[in-house]
Design a protein around this motif. Structure first.
Motif, PDB file in Angstrom:
ATOM      1  N   GLY A 116       0.685   8.870  -5.895  1.00 60.13           N
ATOM      2  CA  GLY A 116       0.896  10.252  -5.467  1.00 60.13           C
ATOM      3  C   GLY A 116       1.823  11.011  -6.399  1.00 60.13           C
ATOM      4  N   MET A 117       2.912  10.350  -6.827  1.00 62.96           N
ATOM      5  CA  MET A 117       3.840  10.993  -7.760  1.00 62.96           C
ATOM      6  C   MET A 117       3.138  11.310  -9.081  1.00 62.96           C
ATOM      7  SD  MET A 117       6.751  11.447  -6.298  1.00 62.96           S
ATOM      8  CE  MET A 117       7.783  10.850  -4.950  1.00 62.96           C
ATOM      9  N   MET A 118       2.308  10.349  -9.535  1.00 67.17           N
ATOM     10  CA  MET A 118       1.584  10.576 -10.787  1.00 67.17           C
ATOM     11  C   MET A 118       0.594  11.732 -10.638  1.00 67.17           C
ATOM     12  SD  MET A 118       0.880   6.598 -11.850  1.00 67.17           S
ATOM     13  CE  MET A 118      -0.181   7.071 -13.213  1.00 67.17           C
ATOM     14  N   LEU A 119      -0.121  11.760  -9.506  1.00 69.67           N
ATOM     15  CA  LEU A 119      -1.061  12.855  -9.274  1.00 69.67           C
ATOM     16  C   LEU A 119      -0.342  14.193  -9.184  1.00 69.67           C
ATOM     17  CD1 LEU A 119      -3.564  11.325  -6.689  1.00 69.67           C
ATOM     18  CD2 LEU A 119      -4.025  11.950  -9.068  1.00 69.67           C
ATOM     19  N   ALA A 120       0.820  14.195  -8.532  1.00 70.60           N
ATOM     20  CA  ALA A 120       1.586  15.443  -8.422  1.00 70.60           C
ATOM     21  C   ALA A 120       1.950  15.966  -9.802  1.00 70.60           C
ATOM     22  CB  ALA A 120       2.838  15.216  -7.588  1.00 70.60           C
ATOM     23  N   PHE A 122       0.825  -1.205   0.000  1.00 67.62           N
ATOM     24  CA  PHE A 122       0.000   0.000   0.000  1.00 67.62           C
ATOM     25  C   PHE A 122       0.868   1.267   0.000  1.00 67.62           C
ATOM     26  CE2 PHE A 122      -3.583  -2.594   1.913  1.00 67.62           C
ATOM     27  CZ  PHE A 122      -4.315  -2.600   0.734  1.00 67.62           C
ATOM     28  N   ALA A 123       1.988   1.226   0.733  1.00 71.49           N
ATOM     29  CA  ALA A 123       2.882   2.388   0.761  1.00 71.49           C
ATOM     30  C   ALA A 123       3.476   2.648  -0.617  1.00 71.49           C
ATOM     31  CB  ALA A 123       3.991   2.171   1.785  1.00 71.49           C
ATOM     32  N   ILE A 124       3.897   1.580  -1.300  1.00 75.30           N
ATOM     33  CA  ILE A 124       4.467   1.729  -2.652  1.00 75.30           C
ATOM     34  C   ILE A 124       3.400   2.253  -3.616  1.00 75.30           C
ATOM     35  CG2 ILE A 124       5.450   0.491  -4.606  1.00 75.30           C
ATOM     36  CD1 ILE A 124       6.808  -1.375  -2.594  1.00 75.30           C
ATOM     37  N   VAL A 125       2.188   1.686  -3.509  1.00 75.67           N
ATOM     38  CA  VAL A 125       1.098   2.144  -4.387  1.00 75.67           C
ATOM     39  C   VAL A 125       0.779   3.617  -4.112  1.00 75.67           C
ATOM     40  CG1 VAL A 125      -1.351   1.865  -4.913  1.00 75.67           C
ATOM     41  CG2 VAL A 125       0.108  -0.148  -4.663  1.00 75.67           C
ATOM     42  N   THR A 126       0.722   3.966  -2.811  1.00 73.08           N
ATOM     43  CA  THR A 126       0.468   5.367  -2.449  1.00 73.08           C
ATOM     44  C   THR A 126       1.534   6.284  -3.029  1.00 73.08           C
ATOM     45  OG1 THR A 126      -0.602   4.686  -0.390  1.00 73.08           O
ATOM     46  CG2 THR A 126       0.170   6.968  -0.525  1.00 73.08           C
ATOM     47  N   LEU A 127       2.792   5.857  -2.941  1.00 71.44           N
ATOM     48  CA  LEU A 127       3.898   6.676  -3.451  1.00 71.44           C
ATOM     49  C   LEU A 127       3.824   6.842  -4.963  1.00 71.44           C
ATOM     50  CD1 LEU A 127       6.338   8.092  -2.163  1.00 71.44           C
ATOM     51  CD2 LEU A 127       7.709   6.091  -2.724  1.00 71.44           C
ATOM     52  N   VAL A 128       3.555   5.729  -5.668  1.00 71.92           N
ATOM     53  CA  VAL A 128       3.502   5.789  -7.138  1.00 71.92           C
ATOM     54  C   VAL A 128       2.331   6.648  -7.606  1.00 71.92           C
ATOM     55  CG1 VAL A 128       3.164   4.427  -9.224  1.00 71.92           C
ATOM     56  CG2 VAL A 128       4.671   3.575  -7.420  1.00 71.92           C
ATOM     57  N   ILE A 178       4.882  11.661   3.322  1.00 68.27           N
ATOM     58  CA  ILE A 178       4.436  11.534   4.718  1.00 68.27           C
ATOM     59  C   ILE A 178       3.344  10.475   4.836  1.00 68.27           C
ATOM     60  CG2 ILE A 178       3.269  12.745   6.596  1.00 68.27           C
ATOM     61  CD1 ILE A 178       4.701  15.281   5.735  1.00 68.27           C
ATOM     62  N   ALA A 179       2.417  10.420   3.867  1.00 64.45           N
ATOM     63  CA  ALA A 179       1.350   9.419   3.899  1.00 64.45           C
ATOM     64  C   ALA A 179       1.916   8.005   3.742  1.00 64.45           C
ATOM     65  CB  ALA A 179       0.338   9.712   2.795  1.00 64.45           C
ATOM     66  N   LEU A 199       4.979   6.967   4.557  1.00 67.80           N
ATOM     67  CA  LEU A 199       5.670   6.613   5.796  1.00 67.80           C
ATOM     68  C   LEU A 199       4.673   6.276   6.901  1.00 67.80           C
ATOM     69  CD1 LEU A 199       8.507   9.293   5.799  1.00 67.80           C
ATOM     70  CD2 LEU A 199       8.733   6.856   5.329  1.00 67.80           C
ATOM     71  N   SER A 200       3.570   6.987   6.967  1.00 66.60           N
ATOM     72  CA  SER A 200       2.543   6.687   7.957  1.00 66.60           C
ATOM     73  C   SER A 200       1.954   5.300   7.726  1.00 66.60           C
ATOM     74  CB  SER A 200       1.440   7.750   7.890  1.00 66.60           C
ATOM     75  OG  SER A 200       0.393   7.437   8.790  1.00 66.60           O
ATOM     76  N   ARG A 201       1.816   4.905   6.455  1.00 63.73           N
ATOM     77  CA  ARG A 201       1.301   3.564   6.147  1.00 63.73           C
ATOM     78  C   ARG A 201       2.263   2.481   6.618  1.00 63.73           C
ATOM     79  NH1 ARG A 201      -3.743   1.653   5.369  1.00 63.73           N
ATOM     80  NH2 ARG A 201      -3.576  -0.446   4.489  1.00 63.73           N
ATOM     81  N   LEU A 202       3.546   2.771   6.624  1.00 65.96           N
ATOM     82  CA  LEU A 202       4.548   1.805   7.083  1.00 65.96           C
ATOM     83  C   LEU A 202       4.670   1.765   8.591  1.00 65.96           C
ATOM     84  CD1 LEU A 202       7.383   2.442   4.474  1.00 65.96           C
ATOM     85  CD2 LEU A 202       5.826   0.481   4.590  1.00 65.96           C
ATOM     86  N   GLY A 203       3.921   2.602   9.281  1.00 61.10           N
ATOM     87  CA  GLY A 203       3.957   2.595  10.735  1.00 61.10           C
ATOM     88  C   GLY A 203       4.905   3.601  11.348  1.00 61.10           C
ATOM     89  N   VAL A 204       5.491   4.454  10.517  1.00 56.44           N
ATOM     90  CA  VAL A 204       6.397   5.480  11.024  1.00 56.44           C
ATOM     91  C   VAL A 204       5.573   6.582  11.678  1.00 56.44           C
ATOM     92  CG1 VAL A 204       8.168   7.159  10.408  1.00 56.44           C
ATOM     93  CG2 VAL A 204       8.082   4.957   9.240  1.00 56.44           C
ATOM     94  N   GLU A 205       6.011   7.008  12.852  1.00 56.83           N
ATOM     95  CA  GLU A 205       5.315   8.092  13.545  1.00 56.83           C
ATOM     96  C   GLU A 205       5.551   9.401  12.801  1.00 56.83           C
ATOM     97  OE1 GLU A 205       3.252   8.120  15.982  1.00 56.83           O
ATOM     98  OE2 GLU A 205       3.317   5.980  16.427  1.00 56.83           O
ATOM     99  N   THR A 206       4.571   9.797  12.015  1.00 56.89           N
ATOM    100  CA  THR A 206       4.744  10.994  11.191  1.00 56.89           C
ATOM    101  C   THR A 206       4.777  12.260  12.033  1.00 56.89           C
ATOM    102  OG1 THR A 206       2.347  11.025  10.846  1.00 56.89           O
ATOM    103  CG2 THR A 206       3.688   9.948   9.165  1.00 56.89           C
ATOM    104  N   THR A 207       4.139  12.208  13.222  1.00 54.03           N
ATOM    105  CA  THR A 207       4.168  13.393  14.081  1.00 54.03           C
ATOM    106  C   THR A 207       5.601  13.711  14.493  1.00 54.03           C
ATOM    107  OG1 THR A 207       1.990  12.826  14.934  1.00 54.03           O
ATOM    108  CG2 THR A 207       3.288  14.413  16.188  1.00 54.03           C
ATOM    109  N   SER A 208       6.317  12.680  14.915  1.00 56.73           N
ATOM    110  CA  SER A 208       7.728  12.876  15.260  1.00 56.73           C
ATOM    111  C   SER A 208       8.542  13.237  14.034  1.00 56.73           C
ATOM    112  CB  SER A 208       8.281  11.598  15.899  1.00 56.73           C
ATOM    113  OG  SER A 208       7.532  11.238  17.043  1.00 56.73           O
ATOM    114  N   PHE A 209       8.177  12.623  12.904  1.00 55.30           N
ATOM    115  CA  PHE A 209       8.899  12.899  11.666  1.00 55.30           C
ATOM    116  C   PHE A 209       8.743  14.361  11.262  1.00 55.30           C
ATOM    117  CE2 PHE A 209       9.160  12.805   6.977  1.00 55.30           C
ATOM    118  CZ  PHE A 209      10.454  12.303   6.850  1.00 55.30           C
ATOM    119  N   VAL A 210       7.499  14.846  11.344  1.00 51.78           N
ATOM    120  CA  VAL A 210       7.248  16.259  11.008  1.00 51.78           C
ATOM    121  C   VAL A 210       7.966  17.181  11.984  1.00 51.78           C
ATOM    122  CG1 VAL A 210       5.472  18.034  10.854  1.00 51.78           C
ATOM    123  CG2 VAL A 210       5.056  15.776   9.865  1.00 51.78           C
ATOM    124  N   ALA A 211       7.986  16.794  13.272  1.00 54.87           N
ATOM    125  CA  ALA A 211       8.685  17.609  14.266  1.00 54.87           C
ATOM    126  C   ALA A 211      10.176  17.672  13.972  1.00 54.87           C
ATOM    127  CB  ALA A 211       8.444  17.042  15.664  1.00 54.87           C
TER     128      ALA A 211
END
Length: 291
Positions: free
Chosen positions: A53-57, A45-51, A95-96, A98-110
């Motif tokens: 997302g890049m296409m949408l961007a 899901f993270a890879i699909v989200t990334l791909v 960020i989305a 990384l959040s799917r992989l379980g990374v704490e995005t709040t700490s990441f953003v901080a």
């Protein structure tokens, strides 16, 4: 024990260890199969989200570029906005994912915020140029192709970039000016108005007939095809200087005709006054010596 027996025993021990390893691995897989499936799905899901997302961007950025171009916005604004939109979308997509992989995005953003603050303090000048570039794009005091004077230099605007503005000087020099330097001073845009006024100062001798001089200057100005009929050219006495009577000559011309008409008038005025016998004095000083 014979050597064949020792070799067989060693082989059996190795095979037994490998069987134990495989057995433990299979046992672990059986016990944690749900966890593995969850991890695999999250990675997919993270890879699909990334791909996606890049296409949408890319698609959204291209759409902004087409819309702004169709509405005839300046090319510098089009490029600036489309790139900013793409980078912002990519940041949210990462960020989305990384959040799917379980990374704490709040700490990441901080962490990113703290790093950004540190980098910002180290690069205050660059950030100032970036902010000035955004203001130039928003306020549009000039655009590509216009002739301006700013930050002690003058030239035709080639492009407005994130940190600097590029100009081409009248003698074809490539000039890069920091955006903050442009906004910190006066900006003179010579191309924004369709007409310009030529300001000439002509000095004549105190012995000259002012009425005759004014008629000659008016005739020369009105005879030039580049001078506009309206507003009407002005010829007037401006100053009684130390060595001359100074008259101002102020005709209006189209912006693109400014320099050709100015050069033509300067030459024509010199020749016309010479033909009429009117002296154009130069600064001089009389020295009286007492014995």
């Amino acid at each position: 024990m014979s050597e064949e027996g020792k070799v067989a025993e060693t082989v059996s021990e190795v095979l037994g260890e490998r069987v134990d390893v495989v057995s433990h691995a299979l046992h672990w897989l059986v016990e944690n199969q749900d966890l593995l499936v969850t991890y695999v799905l999250n990675i997919v899901f993270a890879i699909v989200t990334l791909v996606i997302g890049m296409m949408l961007a890319r698609v959204i950025s291209g759409t902004f570029h087409k819309i702004l171009t169709k509405r005839q916005f300046d090319i510098t604004i089009v490029d600036f906005v489309s790139h900013m939109v793409r980078y912002v979308i990519i940041a949210f997509v990462i960020i989305a994912a990384l959040s799917r992989l379980g990374v704490e995005t709040t700490s990441f953003v901080a962490i990113i915020g703290a790093a950004g603050l540190a980098v910002g303090l180290a690069l205050q000048g660059s950030l100032s140029n970036f902010a000035s570039g955004v203001l130039i794009i928003a306020l549009r005091p000039f655009k590509a192709g216009e002739y301006i004077e700013a930050a002690g230099t003058a030239g035709v605007v080639e492009s407005v970039q994130i940190f600097s503005t590029t100009l081409t000087s009248p003698d074809n020099k490539f000039v890069v000016v920091p955006n903050s330097a442009i906004l910190s001073g006066n900006i003179i845009n010579y191309s924004r108005k369709s007409t310009r006024r030529i300001d000439l100062v002509v000095g004549v001798s105190y012995n000259a007939d002012l009425a005759q001089t004014k008629r000659i200057l008016e005739t020369i100005v009105k005879a030039n095809e580049g001078v506009l009929k309206s507003p009407e050219p002005l010829v007037a006495v401006a100053e009684l200087a130390d060595s001359s009577v100074n008259l101002v000559v102020r005709p209006w011309v189209r912006g693109e005709d400014y320099w050709p008409v100015r050069f033509e008038l300067m030459e024509a005025i010199k020749n016309g006054l010479d033909d009429a016998g009117i002296e154009i004095p130069f600064p001089q000083m009389d020295v009286h010596m007492d014995k």
